[in-house]
Design an enzyme around this catalytic site. Structure first.
Site, mmCIF file in Angstrom:
data_model
loop_
_atom_site.group_PDB
_atom_site.id
_atom_site.type_symbol
_atom_site.label_atom_id
_atom_site.label_comp_id
_atom_site.label_asym_id
_atom_site.label_seq_id
_atom_site.Cartn_x
_atom_site.Cartn_y
_atom_site.Cartn_z
ATOM 1 N N LYS A 78 0.849 -1.192 0.000
ATOM 2 C CA LYS A 78 0.000 0.000 0.000
ATOM 3 C C LYS A 78 0.885 1.243 0.000
ATOM 4 O O LYS A 78 1.852 1.302 0.759
ATOM 5 C CB LYS A 78 -0.921 -0.023 1.227
ATOM 6 C CG LYS A 78 -1.928 1.128 1.278
ATOM 7 C CD LYS A 78 -2.877 1.008 2.470
ATOM 8 C CE LYS A 78 -3.916 2.114 2.489
ATOM 9 N NZ LYS A 78 -4.864 1.989 3.607
ATOM 10 N N SER A 159 -9.927 2.424 2.471
ATOM 11 C CA SER A 159 -8.949 3.103 1.642
ATOM 12 C C SER A 159 -7.982 2.152 0.938
ATOM 13 O O SER A 159 -7.352 2.554 -0.041
ATOM 14 C CB SER A 159 -8.128 4.096 2.476
ATOM 15 O OG SER A 159 -7.350 3.420 3.445
ATOM 16 N N SER A 183 -10.405 0.236 6.745
ATOM 17 C CA SER A 183 -9.779 0.300 5.418
ATOM 18 C C SER A 183 -9.130 -0.975 4.920
ATOM 19 O O SER A 183 -8.710 -1.028 3.768
ATOM 20 C CB SER A 183 -8.730 1.408 5.385
ATOM 21 O OG SER A 183 -9.370 2.624 5.149
HETATM 22 N N1 GLN Z 1 -13.393 4.891 5.698
HETATM 23 C C1 GLN Z 1 -12.811 5.336 6.941
HETATM 24 C C2 GLN Z 1 -12.377 6.765 6.814
HETATM 25 O O1 GLN Z 1 -12.621 7.320 5.804
HETATM 26 C C3 GLN Z 1 -11.703 4.462 7.340
HETATM 27 C C4 GLN Z 1 -10.432 4.757 6.645
HETATM 28 C C5 GLN Z 1 -9.329 3.895 7.126
HETATM 29 O O2 GLN Z 1 -9.536 2.908 7.825
HETATM 30 N N2 GLN Z 1 -8.131 4.304 6.811
HETATM 31 O O3 GLN Z 1 -11.822 7.343 7.694
#
Ligand code: GLN
Length: 492
Positions: A78, A159, A183
């Site tokens: 990532k 994400s 995410s």
């Molecule tokens: N969707 C969540 C956010 O937008 C989680 C993102 C994540 O876990 N990095 O914050």
């Protein structure tokens, strides 16, 4: 000739050790696949030369008979993990041209374990999002999108959407993710793969671009539960460079996948049964209950009474921490600089042009809830509610060994949906955020398809440090589900 791309991580590892094929052959197969499917935009940066050099070195170690636990296995990283000398963007314009002078602990451990770096996978900007649409480097297409249709592509979730799409689309054998509020798990569910977020503190955060430091955790994503177990074992462990990393031994996660679930007590939290819940998601949950019962586990009703406050609590704490963490991007230290006539204007221009809309929204929310007048009303209150949410889990885990819930409230949606309504987007995290606030290990496993033929996932949440039981339960779900459908984008 074996179809190298069809192999799971565990199968490929064993095949490499049995000299059925070489790490270079395996790596080349993935590099070719990546070149065929650039339209999915799963990678921000491909590193083919590095990959082949690493694969050659892996073949030498394999030949010498001393392979590491991930020897010769080509993975995606990532693009939130700093990789020495390899462009690291966090999918943001503001990190333009940034080549880290050091390696994150997690990626370093994976390379030391023998893994091969195929490239850096796409994500939502600074890991803020649930769709991978906010990436400065463009949206990622979910390989479950049917080719040739007139509709907009499906999102892979976020994400860690690039990692999820790359795994589902056979553009890597496994990939790292990070999970702040879902995410790893939500994109895993949207893309028909597995993903585990370990206990907060299990993996070092050193060298991971920070979003919300009290929540961020690295984890493993792959097609199979056992694959995630092997990879997590190589990632995890104490690191003196991260003060929140735990000095605990790393268990044999792969062995844990073989454990029986017979006699385990599995909690079904009534607060996760939402009004107007998606029927397919509800049905998948019931199916999961039946499968685990058939495997010998006992279902127990539990209550997590503060669940409904989890999302608002998360969307105060995460932006608050983000606003502080992102203060370092000022055009002076690294990345983009848009010069102005004085220092303040340089800051303003750099941050105004360097950050996308969602990141700016979070910085505004974060600075607001931390401001002198609102700190008590929002941030401090949220911290107190976070404790209540953690206490709910603590109470429930007096009675049960695991908690079973859906991973996401729906299957993958299409690009463009929910974009003008941040709250609708934030609702994606309704089932994943509570365990993040409590720092608990949780895993998503694909369990089947909905009526539109799109994958759904279930989530198992465990006690702190008990990834082993999470993996055992997940392996039982995986076995019962027998999920083995090829994404439509790979057909024909
Ligand atoms: N969707 C969540 C956010 O937008 C989680 C993102 C994540 O876990 N990095 O914050």
């Amino acid at each position: 000739m074996t179809d190298l791309l069809a192999l799971s991580l565990v199968e490929a590892r064993d095949g490499l050790r049995a000299k059925q094929f070489s790490a270079v052959e395996l790596t080349q197969a993935y590099l070719d696949a990546m070149a065929r499917h650039r339209n999915w935009n799963a990678y921000i940066t491909e590193t083919p030369d590095k990959a082949l050099a690493m694969a050659e070195a892996a073949d030498v170690r394999l030949a010498a008979g001393n392979p590491g636990p991930m020897e010769g296995l080509p993975i995606g990283m990532k693009d939130l993990f700093c990789t020495e000398g390899v462009r690291t963007t966090a999918a943001s314009h503001i990190l333009e041209g940034f080549h880290p002078p050091y390696e994150s602990t997690v990626s370093k451990r994976l390379w030391e374990a023998g893994a091969v770096c195929l490239g850096k996978t796409n994500l939502d900007e600074f890991a803020m999002g649930s769709s991978n649409i906010t990436s400065y480097h463009g949206a990622v297409t979910n390989p479950w999108t049917k080719p040739g249709g007139n509709e907009k592509p499906l999102v892979p979730g976020g994400s860690s959407g690039g990692s999820a799409a790359a795994i589902a689309g056979r553009l890597c054998i496994a990939a790292t993710g990070t999970d702040t509020g879902g995410s790893i798990r939500q994109p895993a569910a949207f893309s028909g793969i597995c993903g585990i977020k370990p206990t907060y503190g299990r993996c070092s955060r050193f060298g991971i671009v920070a979003f919300a430091s009290s929540l961020d955790q690295a984890g493993a994503m792959a097609r199979k539960v056992g694959d995630c177990a092997v990879m997590l074992g190589a990632m995890a462990g104490f690191d003196p460079h991260d003060s929140t990393s735990a000095d605990r031994p790393v268990p044999d996660f792969e062995a844990a996948c073989q454990r029986s679930v017979k006699g385990l007590k599995i909690g079904i939290p009534k607060e996760y049964r939402l009004d107007g819940m998606n029927a397919a998601v509800e049905a998948a949950w019931q199916q999961g209950i039946a499968w685990l019962e058939a495997a010998g586990a006992e279902m127990v009703d539990v209550s997590l009474p503060h669940t409904r406050y989890a999302l608002p609590t998360y969307y105060i704490i995460a932006p608050a921490e983000a606003s502080s963490n992102l203060a370092r991007y000022d055009g002076m230290r690294y990345g983009l600089r848009v010069p102005g006539k004085n220092l303040v204007e340089t800051y303003e221009r750099t941050r105004g042009q360097g950050f996308g809309a969602e990141v700016q929204r979070r910085i505004l929310i974060g600075t607001y809830v931390l401001s002198a007048g609102y700190y008590d009303a929002y941030y401090l209150k949220a911290q107190k509610v976070r404790r209540l949410i953690a206490d709910d889990f603590h109470q429930a885990f007096q009675k049960v060994d695991l908690i079973l819930t859906p991973t996401a409230p729906s299957a993958a949606f299409r690009e463009g949906e929910k974009m003008d309504d941040p709250v609708a987007m934030y609702l994606n995290d309704v089932f994943t955020v509570p365990s993040s606030l409590a720092g608990l290990p949780a895993m998503s496993v694909p369990t089947g398809l909905d009526r539109q033929g799109l994958p759904l996932g279930l989530q198992l949440i465990g006690r702190p440090w008990d990834e082993e039981t999470v993996l055992a339960g997940s392996a039982a779900l995986e076995k019962a589900a027998g999920f083995d459908v090829t994404p439509y984008g790979l057909e024909g």
